[in-house]
Design an enzyme around this catalytic site. Structure first.
Site, mmCIF file in Angstrom:
data_model
loop_
_atom_site.group_PDB
_atom_site.id
_atom_site.type_symbol
_atom_site.label_atom_id
_atom_site.label_comp_id
_atom_site.label_asym_id
_atom_site.label_seq_id
_atom_site.Cartn_x
_atom_site.Cartn_y
_atom_site.Cartn_z
ATOM 1 N N ILE A 76 -3.284 29.219 -22.153
ATOM 2 C CA ILE A 76 -1.971 29.884 -22.124
ATOM 3 C C ILE A 76 -1.346 29.724 -20.731
ATOM 4 C CG2 ILE A 76 -0.824 32.146 -22.174
ATOM 5 C CD1 ILE A 76 -1.477 31.184 -24.967
ATOM 6 N N VAL A 79 -0.144 26.122 -20.246
ATOM 7 C CA VAL A 79 1.104 25.821 -20.963
ATOM 8 C C VAL A 79 2.278 26.528 -20.300
ATOM 9 C CG1 VAL A 79 2.357 26.235 -23.123
ATOM 10 C CG2 VAL A 79 0.026 25.318 -23.182
ATOM 11 N N GLU A 80 2.090 27.800 -19.974
ATOM 12 C CA GLU A 80 3.208 28.596 -19.472
ATOM 13 C C GLU A 80 3.632 28.244 -18.048
ATOM 14 O OE1 GLU A 80 5.163 30.507 -21.122
ATOM 15 O OE2 GLU A 80 4.031 30.626 -22.982
ATOM 16 N N THR A 81 2.679 27.989 -17.169
ATOM 17 C CA THR A 81 3.039 27.799 -15.752
ATOM 18 C C THR A 81 2.298 26.658 -15.051
ATOM 19 O OG1 THR A 81 1.355 29.331 -14.939
ATOM 20 C CG2 THR A 81 3.522 30.280 -15.496
ATOM 21 N N GLN A 143 3.881 34.355 -17.978
ATOM 22 C CA GLN A 143 5.296 34.367 -18.368
ATOM 23 C C GLN A 143 5.602 35.497 -19.360
ATOM 24 O OE1 GLN A 143 8.025 31.876 -17.072
ATOM 25 N NE2 GLN A 143 6.537 32.698 -15.668
#
Length: 185
Positions: A76, A79-81, A143
């Site tokens: 996660i 993917v997010e940051t 995020q």
């Protein structure tokens, strides 16, 4: 109260470019086939391995207590940051203010998030004017939007605070909590 809200809104700045960006998101119209090479490549995988190695003790502890495997939490964040390399440089207050009052298509959602931002500041004793994030108001490694921060945020290290801005243990526990509360199996 109302005075705090007025003072907070007085600090917000309208940023027309934010409305332009959200009207043309990079993700629009892309399928998994388009996204796959961005997220599944040697650099991203190596970044995940390094991030996990660097944070292994905390990630394994959170995984053991939550039942959410550490690699899901790491994925996660990847993917997010991109493992914290891109958490956003927009002032969250300005992004949410601009979208609440200048993006009619989704104004009710962003107005709600703006209200949640002020409530978050009060709950966690955070100066919301200092928070940085995405052009849509999402913050930190995971995020989280303000409502998600308030709803899923968790104190991962037992210090009595839910600090998703600078405390990785809290971020890891909160991402796991995002899965657990709805019924992770």
């Amino acid at each position: 109260g109302p005075r705090c809200l007025r003072e907070g809104l007085a600090e917000a700045e309208f940023r027309p470019r934010t409305g332009d960006i959200i009207s043309r998101p990079a993700e629009a119209g892309r399928t998994w086939r388009d996204h796959r090479p961005i997220f599944l490549n040697d650099a991203r995988i190596a970044g995940g391995v390094a991030f996990y190695a660097q944070n292994r003790a905390a990630l394994d502890r959170i995984a053991a207590s939550s039942g959410v495997p550490a690699e899901y939490i790491v994925a996660i964040i990847g993917v997010e940051t991109n493992y914290g390399k891109n958490t956003g440089n927009y002032r969250v207050l300005d992004a949410l203010y601009t979208l609440a009052f200048g993006y009619p298509k989704r104004a009710p959602f962003f107005a709600g998030e703006l209200a949640q931002l002020f409530a978050l500041g009060k709950d966690e004793r955070i100066d919301v004017a200092t928070l940085k994030g995405s052009y849509a108001g999402a913050m930190c490694l995971g995020q989280f939007m303000p409502s998600s921060y308030r709803l899923w945020g968790k104190d991962g290290d037992g210090d009595g605070r839910r600090d998703l801005i600078s405390d990785p243990d809290d971020v890891f526990a909160s991402i796991a909590n995002y899965f657990v509360v709805p019924g992770w199996q």
